[in-house]
Scaffold this active site. Sequence first.
Site, mmCIF file in Angstrom:
data_model
loop_
_atom_site.group_PDB
_atom_site.id
_atom_site.type_symbol
_atom_site.label_atom_id
_atom_site.label_comp_id
_atom_site.label_asym_id
_atom_site.label_seq_id
_atom_site.Cartn_x
_atom_site.Cartn_y
_atom_site.Cartn_z
ATOM 1 N N ARG A 289 0.724 -1.118 0.010
ATOM 2 C CA ARG A 289 -0.037 0.248 -0.207
ATOM 3 C C ARG A 289 0.509 1.464 -0.031
ATOM 4 O O ARG A 289 1.774 1.769 0.858
ATOM 5 C CB ARG A 289 -0.670 -0.161 1.749
ATOM 6 C CG ARG A 289 -1.763 1.670 1.404
ATOM 7 C CD ARG A 289 -2.601 1.239 2.154
ATOM 8 N NE ARG A 289 -1.525 0.666 3.432
ATOM 9 C CZ ARG A 289 -1.613 0.895 4.734
ATOM 10 N NH1 ARG A 289 -1.768 2.652 4.266
ATOM 11 N NH2 ARG A 289 -1.535 0.771 5.793
ATOM 12 N N HIS A 293 -4.448 3.907 4.770
ATOM 13 C CA HIS A 293 -5.361 3.239 4.511
ATOM 14 C C HIS A 293 -6.240 3.822 4.195
ATOM 15 O O HIS A 293 -7.018 3.019 3.836
ATOM 16 C CB HIS A 293 -5.222 2.725 5.884
ATOM 17 C CG HIS A 293 -6.170 1.310 6.361
ATOM 18 N ND1 HIS A 293 -6.393 0.449 5.934
ATOM 19 C CD2 HIS A 293 -7.130 1.044 7.120
ATOM 20 C CE1 HIS A 293 -7.344 0.459 5.808
ATOM 21 N NE2 HIS A 293 -7.950 1.077 7.115
ATOM 22 N N TYR A 302 3.627 6.046 11.250
ATOM 23 C CA TYR A 302 4.433 4.803 11.547
ATOM 24 C C TYR A 302 5.344 3.591 10.638
ATOM 25 O O TYR A 302 5.987 3.154 10.653
ATOM 26 C CB TYR A 302 2.954 3.617 11.855
ATOM 27 C CG TYR A 302 1.970 3.545 10.497
ATOM 28 C CD1 TYR A 302 2.152 3.265 9.417
ATOM 29 C CD2 TYR A 302 0.855 4.618 10.358
ATOM 30 C CE1 TYR A 302 1.660 3.064 8.490
ATOM 31 C CE2 TYR A 302 0.158 4.759 9.883
ATOM 32 C CZ TYR A 302 0.512 3.424 8.291
ATOM 33 O OH TYR A 302 -0.287 3.871 7.937
#
Length: 404
Positions: A289, A293, A302
Amino acid sequence: MSNWEYRRGARNVSRRVVDTELTGTDTQAPFIQLLSPDGTRRQDPAWERYTRDVDLETLRGFYRDMAATRRLDDEGTALQRQGQLVLWVPLKGQEAAQIGSGRATVPQDYLFPTYREHGVAITRGVQIAEMLRVFRGISHGGWDPTSTGFHNYTMVLAAQTLHAVGYAMGVQRDQKGWDQERLAAEGGAVMAYFGDGASSEGDVHESMVFAASTQAPVVFFCQNNQWAISVPFEVQSRVPLVNRAAGYGFPAVRVDGNDVLAVHAVTRWALECARTGQGPVLIEAVTYRRGAHTTADDPTKYRSRNEEEDWDERDPMLRLERHLRAAGTGEDFFAAVKEETDQMAAELRATAMAFPTPALEESFANVYAAPHPLVEEELAFYREYQAGFADASTDGTTEQEDAK
């Protein structure tokens, strides 16, 4: 050493103990790749049956689909940032996994997506603008699942895997008594899409138990994009996802999810198994990805930029473009695709901005199929609440205040 580094180290130690002391085997399943990152097409006799008819023109079609998918993704993100959508779920980096698998299906198949399968939707004939209705907050779906064989998006994580198995069990009963020839020609299969994060949900486990027990004609297609929102896959599982199928007693394959040709081949094989009564199959498509998200997420919190750059050369569109150019596809083709996607984006934006906003009262009619006393009570309260604004004058004061 940070807590995060310690946790990663502990997980790696645990994995080594499991591999060597208990099983003594390598848990890594074969990794299917037919287009290398530099665009070179590899010959693999094991998959030749499922790729021999994928010629250059077919691959150009895949590229058009992937380009349209990526442009849709860019427009969806832009519209959300401009306040025209409530939310958008990006898929950038996963185009090959979605187009390759979606183009492997046939009309009688039925697909259960998550909320990210915009590319698969395109392969099933869903109108691109219709995908925006649910993200604009004006529809519970947006398209007709019956005519497209593509179910409405499921926002509840992993719930669609249970729905898919139940549907597949129904398909199985409808096709009871069909011989192998008829199953191969007319049989339908079901495909359930989910991500690596959803694989940690109990619904996925339960769906695989039922699928294996009933030999349901379902393909579990996992897009392992490395991150469940902010949790990396290595924290979610001690072994590759593909290994889990053995515990339920059905086959699985691990494929390069950024290789549209390989994804297409393994999906055709898996669907053939399901259609012809051989039971469920799990596909783990290893991809990445590249964006957030959702548009409510910030991946810089993160994961590192170095990690993202490490996947740049494995970009699925770049890989296919390299192959097409090496095979003689000229600049005119890519210019035409660019023009097509520009036009699509303009039409998409105009259509989405013109969607009528339904009255809130209509929502009360969509809760139950028949009248319900609690819903009627809530509707009456809403109407009473709205009526309280009817006496307000244009300057914001009530008629009683004006009289004073």
